[in-house]
Design a protein around this motif. Structure first.
Motif, mmCIF file in Angstrom:
data_model
loop_
_atom_site.group_PDB
_atom_site.id
_atom_site.type_symbol
_atom_site.label_atom_id
_atom_site.label_comp_id
_atom_site.label_asym_id
_atom_site.label_seq_id
_atom_site.Cartn_x
_atom_site.Cartn_y
_atom_site.Cartn_z
ATOM 1 N N TRP A 88 0.835 -1.203 0.000
ATOM 2 C CA TRP A 88 0.000 0.000 0.000
ATOM 3 C C TRP A 88 0.872 1.257 0.000
ATOM 4 C CZ3 TRP A 88 -0.918 3.897 3.665
ATOM 5 C CH2 TRP A 88 -2.007 4.716 3.387
ATOM 6 N N LEU A 89 1.940 1.266 0.816
ATOM 7 C CA LEU A 89 2.836 2.427 0.854
ATOM 8 C C LEU A 89 3.514 2.652 -0.496
ATOM 9 C CD1 LEU A 89 4.555 2.096 4.350
ATOM 10 C CD2 LEU A 89 3.098 3.953 3.569
ATOM 11 N N VAL A 90 3.967 1.576 -1.124
ATOM 12 C CA VAL A 90 4.613 1.714 -2.429
ATOM 13 C C VAL A 90 3.616 2.226 -3.467
ATOM 14 C CG1 VAL A 90 5.723 0.438 -4.302
ATOM 15 C CG2 VAL A 90 6.408 0.022 -1.951
ATOM 16 N N LEU A 91 2.393 1.689 -3.457
ATOM 17 C CA LEU A 91 1.387 2.128 -4.427
ATOM 18 C C LEU A 91 0.962 3.576 -4.203
ATOM 19 C CD1 LEU A 91 -0.866 -1.034 -4.779
ATOM 20 C CD2 LEU A 91 0.702 -0.058 -6.455
ATOM 21 N N ILE A 92 0.759 3.965 -2.952
ATOM 22 C CA ILE A 92 0.385 5.352 -2.653
ATOM 23 C C ILE A 92 1.503 6.303 -3.049
ATOM 24 C CG2 ILE A 92 -0.059 6.965 -0.743
ATOM 25 C CD1 ILE A 92 -2.477 5.360 -1.577
ATOM 26 N N GLY A 93 2.763 5.928 -2.777
ATOM 27 C CA GLY A 93 3.889 6.767 -3.172
ATOM 28 C C GLY A 93 4.008 6.898 -4.683
ATOM 29 N N ALA A 94 3.833 5.781 -5.394
ATOM 30 C CA ALA A 94 3.900 5.823 -6.858
ATOM 31 C C ALA A 94 2.746 6.633 -7.438
ATOM 32 C CB ALA A 94 3.893 4.404 -7.417
ATOM 33 N N TRP A 95 1.556 6.484 -6.859
ATOM 34 C CA TRP A 95 0.406 7.261 -7.323
ATOM 35 C C TRP A 95 0.641 8.750 -7.088
ATOM 36 C CZ3 TRP A 95 -3.377 10.224 -4.762
ATOM 37 C CH2 TRP A 95 -4.471 10.594 -5.557
ATOM 38 N N GLY A 96 1.213 9.089 -5.936
ATOM 39 C CA GLY A 96 1.513 10.488 -5.632
ATOM 40 C C GLY A 96 2.538 11.076 -6.582
ATOM 41 N N ILE A 97 3.520 10.277 -6.985
ATOM 42 C CA ILE A 97 4.527 10.762 -7.925
ATOM 43 C C ILE A 97 3.892 11.048 -9.275
ATOM 44 C CG2 ILE A 97 6.590 10.091 -9.234
ATOM 45 C CD1 ILE A 97 7.497 8.566 -6.723
ATOM 46 N N THR A 98 3.016 10.153 -9.725
ATOM 47 C CA THR A 98 2.409 10.345 -11.048
ATOM 48 C C THR A 98 1.415 11.498 -11.063
ATOM 49 O OG1 THR A 98 0.685 8.712 -10.591
ATOM 50 C CG2 THR A 98 2.691 7.935 -11.681
ATOM 51 N N ARG A 99 0.762 11.782 -9.952
ATOM 52 C CA ARG A 99 -0.258 12.835 -9.894
ATOM 53 C C ARG A 99 0.286 14.180 -9.412
ATOM 54 N NH1 ARG A 99 -4.346 12.423 -12.685
ATOM 55 N NH2 ARG A 99 -5.498 13.679 -11.212
ATOM 56 N N SER A 100 1.564 14.264 -9.134
ATOM 57 C CA SER A 100 2.142 15.464 -8.542
ATOM 58 C C SER A 100 2.322 16.579 -9.565
ATOM 59 C CB SER A 100 3.493 15.129 -7.919
ATOM 60 O OG SER A 100 4.088 16.285 -7.396
ATOM 61 N N HIS A 101 2.005 17.801 -9.141
ATOM 62 C CA HIS A 101 2.271 18.991 -9.942
ATOM 63 C C HIS A 101 3.274 19.888 -9.235
ATOM 64 C CE1 HIS A 101 -0.686 18.189 -12.992
ATOM 65 N NE2 HIS A 101 -1.554 17.875 -12.041
ATOM 66 N N ASN A 102 4.060 19.297 -8.351
ATOM 67 C CA ASN A 102 5.070 20.025 -7.599
ATOM 68 C C ASN A 102 6.236 19.073 -7.389
ATOM 69 O OD1 ASN A 102 6.608 21.363 -5.657
ATOM 70 N ND2 ASN A 102 4.807 22.278 -4.701
ATOM 71 N N LEU A 103 7.438 19.527 -7.673
ATOM 72 C CA LEU A 103 8.595 18.644 -7.559
ATOM 73 C C LEU A 103 8.885 18.251 -6.112
ATOM 74 C CD1 LEU A 103 10.956 20.259 -10.217
ATOM 75 C CD2 LEU A 103 9.651 18.141 -10.397
ATOM 76 N N ILE A 104 8.621 19.143 -5.172
ATOM 77 C CA ILE A 104 8.834 18.809 -3.762
ATOM 78 C C ILE A 104 7.853 17.725 -3.324
ATOM 79 C CG2 ILE A 104 8.786 19.707 -1.405
ATOM 80 C CD1 ILE A 104 9.756 22.371 -2.556
#
Length: 116
Positions: free
Chosen positions: A11-27
Motif C-alpha cells: 500500500w505504501l509503495v502504491l500510494i507513493g507511486a500514485w503520488g509521484i504520477t499525480r504530482s504537480h510540484n517537484l517537492i
C-alpha cells in the motif's frame, strides 16, 4: 506469519507511486518517493521477521541454537536502505532548489525544454 505487513508495504509503495504520477510540484514528488521507499523498509523487515527468534547475539553462558536466530543481514540492508534514501532525498531536494533558481517554478508542466 501475518500478511498484514506485506499488505501495508504494498500500500505504501502504491500510494507513493500514485503520488509521484499525480504530482504537480517537484517537492511533493520527492516526498512521495520517500513514502514509496518507506514501503521497502517495511517489506525488508517483514521478510526478516521470525516469531520467537532471538537476536543474533552469541555472547553469554547460554547462546541460542542457530535455528532460532533472526538473520542480521536483513536488518543491515534496511539500515543501508535508510541511508540511501536520505542521500537520494537530499540530492533531489538540492536539484529542486536549483530548478527553482533557474526557472522560477517547481511545477514540472511549466518547465521549459532542456537545452543542450
Amino acid at each position: 506469519m501475518s500478511v498484514y505487513p506485506y499488505c501495508v508495504a504494498g500500500w505504501l509503495v502504491l500510494i507513493g507511486a500514485w503520488g509521484i504520477t499525480r504530482s504537480h510540484n517537484l517537492i511533493h514528488a520527492v516526498v512521495c518517493l520517500s513514502v514509496a521507499q518507506s514501503g521497502t523498509y517495511l517489506l525488508l523487515l517483514a521478510i526478516g521477521f521470525q516469531r520467537g527468534a532471538a537476536p543474533p547475539v552469541f555472547a553469554g553462558p547460554n547462546p541460542p541454537p542457530p535455528s532460532n536466530v533472526v538473520d542480521p543481514v536483513v536488518q543491515a540492508m534496511t539500515l543501508t536502505d535508510i541511508v540511501i534514501q536520505a542521500t537520494v532525498t537530499a540530492l533531489l531536494l538540492a536539484l529542486v532548489i536549483q530548478i527553482h533558481k533557474r526557472h522560477g517554478t517547481v511545477d514540472p508542466d511549466e518547465l521549459s525544454a532542456l537545452k543542450g
